[in-house]
Enzyme design. Structure first.
Site, PDB file in Angstrom:
ATOM      1  N   ASP A 141       1.040  -1.335   0.131  1.00  0.00           N
ATOM      2  CA  ASP A 141      -0.072  -0.081  -0.200  1.00  0.00           C
ATOM      3  C   ASP A 141       0.917   1.374  -0.048  1.00  0.00           C
ATOM      4  O   ASP A 141       1.693   1.314   0.743  1.00  0.00           O
ATOM      5  CB  ASP A 141      -0.897  -0.295   1.351  1.00  0.00           C
ATOM      6  CG  ASP A 141      -2.037   1.107   1.133  1.00  0.00           C
ATOM      7  OD1 ASP A 141      -2.270   1.301  -0.239  1.00  0.00           O
ATOM      8  OD2 ASP A 141      -2.661   1.416   2.013  1.00  0.00           O
ATOM      9  N   LYS A 267      -4.648  -2.253  10.033  1.00  0.00           N
ATOM     10  CA  LYS A 267      -4.961  -2.256   8.636  1.00  0.00           C
ATOM     11  C   LYS A 267      -5.012  -3.798   7.873  1.00  0.00           C
ATOM     12  O   LYS A 267      -5.281  -3.739   6.772  1.00  0.00           O
ATOM     13  CB  LYS A 267      -4.119  -1.421   7.884  1.00  0.00           C
ATOM     14  CG  LYS A 267      -4.142   0.086   7.950  1.00  0.00           C
ATOM     15  CD  LYS A 267      -3.198   1.055   7.109  1.00  0.00           C
ATOM     16  CE  LYS A 267      -3.355   2.417   7.303  1.00  0.00           C
ATOM     17  NZ  LYS A 267      -4.420   2.917   6.070  1.00  0.00           N
TER      18      LYS A 267
END
Ligand code: MN
Length: 448
Positions: A141, A267
């Site tokens: 990410d 996350k």
């Protein structure tokens, strides 16, 4: 960077014999995105397989392969698309993918001699369910929106919101591939540690600051050998295509854990992606200059390329809608809470690929990149609740006299994306959506 060039498959006047493809929706004949699907509830022999969206239908590639002989590179690519994941297809590279796209385009074109054979190869999207398009070996990410990085940085470091490295490299972290889920998969609010305001001891419980992140996903096509960096000039040859991505984030867990090694449990519980992957070739008409201002420092040589600067960005309009349990009970429509565009990203996908591999890291077909939260220059263009509510301090007003600082159980977040440009057919990404379920119940006495 050699951009995928425009060809007959981008002709805005082209129409399909599948009537719904000509109705202005997400999937005209100029789009032809790939997914892995089966008929819903099809457990007896209905294997997961590749499909291509056309209007409201899916062209079942397994059925197509049984009735239409493609030749050459298109045949090779079609065989790769019959599998329950598209890694092999993605790894074939631009030439074979382009041949398959051209053959699919001709087959679906109005007046095609293949219409009578293919009409039985269509499955209504309304009858389908989807799997992840690839077996995702690694998920990374990034943090490519300078507007997001500045807004979030300001919440934590008002004097110097951007870290000194921001304009020099696409910042990223290695994420968790196992919890990437296909759209429509509900997930549970995560449990975790957080440090309550003013406390000096953390507590464990359901996240109280659950957020979404509006991102674009990029599937890697051809990989590279370990120790062989991908040059910026050819980086896009390694991009298979784009999807929508929601990087669900527990802000309270994240804030307590992130120093010194970055995001972890805040996350890694769920990342949702849309089922359709829009190929790089389909996106060729919708390229824009890199958003980096000319006054900013030029990137170092391994991240700088004239054609990346000229056309490295993707002009993809993005929006986020929220649908709550109360709104559903009252029959109210989901409400839009943000709208922005991927072209505002400070770093391009090509730069992400070049940076990721610069030290010798190998990428593999089907690896997934997240773009980082996409926020535009205006406050209403923010891609997370953290920004839209100023850190939770200014709740959003919703229909039905509700407010939200962060997500509530039962909330459904819906993301959409589309490309529109004069002289070209509009194309869309479909939907990336999922619902938040309550946390698992904690049984304090059940340990051991
Ligand atoms: Mn993210």
């Amino acid at each position: 960077m050699k951009a995928a060039s425009l060809n007959a498959t981008h002709d805005p006047a082209a129409r399909s014999w599948v009537a719904s493809a000509n109705a202005g929706g997400d999937f005209p004949i100029q789009n032809l995105p790939f997914a892995v699907f089966r008929r819903r509830g099809e457990s007896d022999g209905g294997a997961w397989r590749g499909g291509v969206a056309i209007g409201d239908e899916i062209l079942d590639l397994a059925a197509l392969a049984r009735c239409v002989p493609f030749g050459g590179e298109a045949a090779q690519a079609l065989r790769a698309a019959l599998q329950p994941s598209l890694n092999e297809l993605m790894g074939l590279g631009p030439s074979a993918l382009s041949a398959l796209r051209a053959a699919l385009f001709e087959s679906l074109l109005e007046g095609s001699a293949r219409q009578s054979m293919l009409i039985d190869c269509l499955v209504p999207q309304a009858d389908a369910e989807y799997a992840l398009p690839a077996t995702i070996g690694d998920y990374t990410d990034f943090y490519a929106s300078i507007h997001h990085a500045t807004a979030v940085g300001r919440l934590f470091r008002p004097d110097h919101p951007l870290t000194p490295n921001y304009r020099w490299m696409p910042i990223g972290y290695h994420g968790r591939a196992s919890s990437v889920m296909i759209s429509s998969t509900p997930f549970h609010r995560p449990l975790g540690q957080r440090l309550p305001a003013g406390a000096d001891t953390p507590e464990f419980g359901p996240s109280a600051r659950l957020d979404f992140e509006l991102e674009v996903g990029a599937f890697i096509g051809r990989g590279n050998a370990a120790g062989t960096p991908i040059p910026i000039a050819s980086a896009e040859q390694h991009l298979f295509g784009l999807c929508l991505l929601n990087d669900w984030s527990a802000r309270d867990i994240q804030a307590w854990e992130y120093q010194p090694l970055g995001p972890f449990l805040g996350k890694n519980f769920a990342t949702t992606i849309s089922p359709w992957v829009i190929t790089r070739e389909a996106l060729a008409p919708f390229r824009s200059p890199c958003a980096r201002p000319d006054a900013d420092p030029h990137p170092l040589r391994h991240l700088e390329d004239p054609s990346v600067r000229a056309a490295g960005a993707f002009d993809v309009q993005l929006e986020v809608l929220l649908d709550t349990a109360v709104m559903r009970e009252r029959g109210m429509q989901a409400v839009r809470i943000s709208r922005t565009n991927f072209r505002h990203a400070y770093w391009t996908v090509a730069q992400m690929i070049a940076h990721h591999t610069a030290g010798g890291c190998n990428l593999r077909p089907g690896d997934l990149f997240g773009s980082g939260t996409q926020s535009g220059p205006e406050p209403a263009e923010a891609g997370s609740l953290l920004e839209l509510t100023a850190g939770g301090g200014k709740p959003l007003a919703l229909p039905g006299a509700q407010t939200r600082s962060f997500l509530a159980d039962g909330d459904r977040v819906i993301m959409r994306g589309w490309c529109e440009r004069a002289g070209f057919a509009r194309l869309g990404f479909g939907v990336c959506e999922a619902q938040v379920l309550p946390s698992p119940v904690i049984h304090p006495g059940s340990a051991g």
